[in-house]
Design a protein around this motif. Structure first.
Motif, short mmCIF file in Angstrom:
data_model
loop_
_atom_site.label_atom_id
_atom_site.label_comp_id
_atom_site.label_asym_id
_atom_site.label_seq_id
_atom_site.Cartn_x
_atom_site.Cartn_y
_atom_site.Cartn_z
N ILE A 27 0.96 -1.31 -0.13
CA ILE A 27 -0.02 -0.20 -0.11
C ILE A 27 1.02 1.16 0.10
CG2 ILE A 27 -1.63 1.31 1.52
CD1 ILE A 27 -2.73 -1.25 2.18
N LEU A 28 1.70 1.26 0.71
CA LEU A 28 2.70 2.30 1.04
C LEU A 28 3.59 2.61 -0.31
CD1 LEU A 28 3.84 2.13 4.85
CD2 LEU A 28 2.16 3.63 3.72
N ALA A 29 3.80 1.79 -0.93
CA ALA A 29 4.80 1.86 -2.24
C ALA A 29 4.05 2.27 -3.31
CB ALA A 29 5.21 0.34 -2.41
N GLN A 30 2.61 2.44 -3.36
CA GLN A 30 1.71 2.92 -4.30
C GLN A 30 2.08 4.37 -4.76
OE1 GLN A 30 0.30 0.48 -6.36
NE2 GLN A 30 1.75 -0.46 -4.83
N ASN A 31 2.34 5.08 -3.64
CA ASN A 31 2.25 6.56 -3.96
C ASN A 31 2.98 7.34 -2.67
OD1 ASN A 31 1.43 9.46 -3.99
ND2 ASN A 31 0.26 8.71 -5.83
N THR A 32 3.70 8.22 -3.09
CA THR A 32 4.70 8.88 -1.89
C THR A 32 3.86 9.73 -1.00
OG1 THR A 32 5.03 10.52 -3.50
CG2 THR A 32 6.92 9.03 -3.28
N GLU A 33 2.57 9.91 -1.40
CA GLU A 33 1.42 10.84 -0.74
C GLU A 33 0.73 9.91 0.14
OE1 GLU A 33 0.06 14.63 -2.32
OE2 GLU A 33 0.82 13.81 -4.14
N ILE A 34 0.78 8.66 0.23
CA ILE A 34 0.00 7.97 1.04
C ILE A 34 0.95 7.78 2.56
CG2 ILE A 34 -0.52 5.36 1.55
CD1 ILE A 34 -0.97 4.68 -1.41
N THR A 35 0.25 8.03 3.36
CA THR A 35 0.75 7.73 4.88
C THR A 35 -0.10 6.93 5.67
OG1 THR A 35 -0.61 9.82 5.52
CG2 THR A 35 1.58 10.42 4.72
N GLU A 36 0.40 6.51 6.76
CA GLU A 36 -0.33 5.70 7.70
C GLU A 36 -0.49 6.39 9.00
OE1 GLU A 36 0.47 0.86 8.76
OE2 GLU A 36 2.25 2.33 8.67
N THR A 37 -1.61 5.83 9.74
CA THR A 37 -1.91 6.59 10.88
C THR A 37 -2.81 5.35 11.69
OG1 THR A 37 -2.88 8.07 12.16
CG2 THR A 37 -4.11 7.79 10.34
#
Length: 115
Positions: A27-37
């Motif tokens: 999931i995180l590798a799909q786009n640099t604008e994806i963040t996790e919380t």
């Protein structure tokens, strides 16, 4: 926040732990604008600050799934609506190879909704 995420992932039993960590990386590798919380006690992935998807364990089957926030706008045969109004899930069997093509297709379609 990071501590809560680590506790969640590392607190899972195998094979779910490895499966969830792999899903997280995909999931995180799909786009640099994806963040996790963390939201509602589960890992939540945001795209440009908006809820995109979650990873969680089904309480009945004890298997992981990806919950797509805008699932009602996604049309893929592997996504399940269940009794959810807006969201759909993609179940993942932690004992089998990840269906990478399906996961990538759904994530890409999901990101396209946030244009």
């Amino acid at each position: 926040m990071i501590e809560d995420l680590q506790k969640y992932y590392l607190g899972q039993a195998e094979p779910n732990k490895s499966c969830l960590l792999a899903l997280r990386s995909i999931i995180l590798a799909q786009n640099t604008e994806i963040t996790e919380t963390v939201k509602y006690g589960m890992p939540c992935f945001l795209y440009k600050g908006k809820r995109f998807c979650y990873v969680w364990i089904d309480k009945k089957t004890n298997e992981p799934y990806i919950l797509m926030v805008e699932g009602n706008r996604l049309h893929h045969p592997e996504l399940e609506q269940g009794d959810r109004v807006k969201m759909k899930i993609l179940r993942v069997n932690p004992n089998l190879d990840l269906p990478l093509g399906t996961i990538l297709e759904i994530l890409k379609s999901g990101l396209g909704l946030y244009g």
